[in-house]
Design a protein around this motif. Sequence first.
Motif, PDB file in Angstrom:
ATOM      1  N   ARG A 127     100.384  12.719 109.906  1.00  0.00           N
ATOM      2  CA  ARG A 127      99.749  11.401 109.972  1.00  0.00           C
ATOM      3  C   ARG A 127      98.226  11.424 109.106  1.00  0.00           C
ATOM      4  O   ARG A 127      97.694  12.198 109.004  1.00  0.00           O
ATOM      5  N   VAL A 128      98.371  10.120 108.321  1.00  0.00           N
ATOM      6  CA  VAL A 128      97.064   9.975 107.506  1.00  0.00           C
ATOM      7  C   VAL A 128      96.211   9.095 108.073  1.00  0.00           C
ATOM      8  O   VAL A 128      96.820   7.544 108.208  1.00  0.00           O
ATOM      9  N   THR A 129      95.056   9.292 108.492  1.00  0.00           N
ATOM     10  CA  THR A 129      94.267   8.155 108.975  1.00  0.00           C
ATOM     11  C   THR A 129      93.665   7.056 107.996  1.00  0.00           C
ATOM     12  O   THR A 129      93.783   7.480 106.847  1.00  0.00           O
ATOM     13  N   GLN A 130      93.564   6.042 108.518  1.00  0.00           N
ATOM     14  CA  GLN A 130      93.504   4.890 107.835  1.00  0.00           C
ATOM     15  C   GLN A 130      91.663   4.871 107.347  1.00  0.00           C
ATOM     16  O   GLN A 130      90.925   4.562 108.451  1.00  0.00           O
ATOM     17  N   TYR A 139     104.328  10.029 107.797  1.00  0.00           N
ATOM     18  CA  TYR A 139     105.488  10.446 107.251  1.00  0.00           C
ATOM     19  C   TYR A 139     106.289  11.257 108.145  1.00  0.00           C
ATOM     20  O   TYR A 139     105.714  12.336 108.478  1.00  0.00           O
ATOM     21  N   THR A 140     107.483  11.178 108.473  1.00  0.00           N
ATOM     22  CA  THR A 140     108.332  11.746 109.498  1.00  0.00           C
ATOM     23  C   THR A 140     109.724  12.372 108.424  1.00  0.00           C
ATOM     24  O   THR A 140     110.237  11.704 108.062  1.00  0.00           O
ATOM     25  N   TRP A 141     109.766  13.729 108.253  1.00  0.00           N
ATOM     26  CA  TRP A 141     110.755  14.387 107.713  1.00  0.00           C
ATOM     27  C   TRP A 141     111.823  14.946 108.901  1.00  0.00           C
ATOM     28  O   TRP A 141     111.141  15.755 109.876  1.00  0.00           O
ATOM     29  N   THR A 142     112.986  14.603 108.895  1.00  0.00           N
ATOM     30  CA  THR A 142     113.679  15.391 110.100  1.00  0.00           C
ATOM     31  C   THR A 142     115.090  15.597 109.095  1.00  0.00           C
ATOM     32  O   THR A 142     115.762  15.062 108.543  1.00  0.00           O
ATOM     33  N   LEU A 143     115.329  16.980 109.789  1.00  0.00           N
ATOM     34  CA  LEU A 143     116.502  17.779 109.113  1.00  0.00           C
ATOM     35  C   LEU A 143     117.683  17.164 109.712  1.00  0.00           C
ATOM     36  O   LEU A 143     117.795  16.896 110.945  1.00  0.00           O
ATOM     37  N   LYS A 144     118.777  16.629 108.998  1.00  0.00           N
ATOM     38  CA  LYS A 144     119.782  16.176 109.446  1.00  0.00           C
ATOM     39  C   LYS A 144     120.817  17.288 110.190  1.00  0.00           C
ATOM     40  O   LYS A 144     120.788  18.279 110.239  1.00  0.00           O
ATOM     41  N   PRO A 145     121.533  16.721 111.196  1.00  0.00           N
ATOM     42  CA  PRO A 145     122.311  17.601 112.110  1.00  0.00           C
ATOM     43  C   PRO A 145     123.329  18.222 111.273  1.00  0.00           C
ATOM     44  O   PRO A 145     123.939  17.710 110.140  1.00  0.00           O
ATOM     45  N   VAL A 202     108.438   6.409 106.767  1.00  0.00           N
ATOM     46  CA  VAL A 202     107.041   6.238 106.667  1.00  0.00           C
ATOM     47  C   VAL A 202     107.023   4.747 107.348  1.00  0.00           C
ATOM     48  O   VAL A 202     107.624   3.710 107.164  1.00  0.00           O
ATOM     49  N   ARG A 203     105.949   4.814 108.341  1.00  0.00           N
ATOM     50  CA  ARG A 203     105.577   3.727 108.976  1.00  0.00           C
ATOM     51  C   ARG A 203     104.120   3.546 109.404  1.00  0.00           C
ATOM     52  O   ARG A 203     103.366   4.564 108.955  1.00  0.00           O
ATOM     53  N   GLU A 204     103.562   2.532 109.840  1.00  0.00           N
ATOM     54  CA  GLU A 204     102.320   2.298 109.928  1.00  0.00           C
ATOM     55  C   GLU A 204     101.841   2.283 111.216  1.00  0.00           C
ATOM     56  O   GLU A 204     102.471   1.137 111.845  1.00  0.00           O
ATOM     57  N   ASP A 205     100.622   2.725 111.835  1.00  0.00           N
ATOM     58  CA  ASP A 205     100.214   2.235 113.143  1.00  0.00           C
ATOM     59  C   ASP A 205      99.588   1.151 113.202  1.00  0.00           C
ATOM     60  O   ASP A 205      99.076   0.450 112.214  1.00  0.00           O
ATOM     61  N   LYS A 206      99.248   0.673 114.367  1.00  0.00           N
ATOM     62  CA  LYS A 206      98.311  -0.470 114.429  1.00  0.00           C
ATOM     63  C   LYS A 206      97.076  -0.427 113.826  1.00  0.00           C
ATOM     64  O   LYS A 206      96.521  -1.262 113.604  1.00  0.00           O
ATOM     65  N   ASP A 207      96.431   0.781 114.068  1.00  0.00           N
ATOM     66  CA  ASP A 207      95.136   1.057 113.345  1.00  0.00           C
ATOM     67  C   ASP A 207      95.325   1.244 112.007  1.00  0.00           C
ATOM     68  O   ASP A 207      94.266   1.779 111.364  1.00  0.00           O
ATOM     69  N   SER A 236     100.661   4.122 101.290  1.00  0.00           N
ATOM     70  CA  SER A 236     101.753   4.847 100.797  1.00  0.00           C
ATOM     71  C   SER A 236     102.310   4.750  99.343  1.00  0.00           C
ATOM     72  O   SER A 236     102.444   3.565  98.783  1.00  0.00           O
ATOM     73  N   THR A 237     102.409   5.860  98.515  1.00  0.00           N
ATOM     74  CA  THR A 237     102.906   5.594  97.223  1.00  0.00           C
ATOM     75  C   THR A 237     104.048   6.777  96.988  1.00  0.00           C
ATOM     76  O   THR A 237     104.450   6.657  95.717  1.00  0.00           O
TER      77      THR A 237
END
Length: 206
Positions: free
Chosen positions: A116-119, A151-157, A141-146, A125-126
């Motif tokens: 989580r990168v605070t605004q 950035y979320t990395w998830t290992l594939k099944p 990569v998603r942006e919160d309301k604030d 994001s670049t």
Amino acid sequence: MDELKRRLRDAAHAHHPDRARILARVAHGMAPAATRTPWIRVAGVTAAVAVVLGAGAYTAAAGLGSDVADRSVSAPRPGRVLADGAVAPHGNRFWAQNNITLTSPRPLTALTIDLRVTQTGGVASTGHWRTLPADDFTVFVREDKDGALHYTWTLKPGRTAPAGRHVFAAQYNHAEGGRDATGDRYTVTATGADGEPTSVRGDFVP
């Protein structure tokens, strides 16, 4: 005079100091006056002195009680997954990169990393990257309301992250000037091949 020297030398050779008593007296002297009695309260200090004096001193400390012996050993739990967050040093007045360094002594069959990168003004994001194969992960990569970025990395099944040291990096623009990253956070959740779960949280330092 020769006879006196011989007696002194023989006495020195025959002397065997009581290491346990010496250790205990040193620890007792180091403890605050309010905690010198009862004796068991200096166990922590005794253990610290035991480490400094070496293996022989540790054996002596163990003779004072199991409580002392237990506290003098602080080995890390086998198979523990470690993580460290840091702001990359090659950023500039408009751009920065947050790195998460993951160290695992065992292969991982499940792994999710959320950064989580605070605004703090102008944060956008670049890009992102990781040292493990890109095809092994899904990345969001998603942006919160604030305005904070995730950035979320998830290992594939079915995929496995090998044991070793791996880096996950998030890149972003920000308002001109030095950016304060003390509000940034990361969470790592992982599962080893043995099914044991691990969770690690942390922040970032410049």
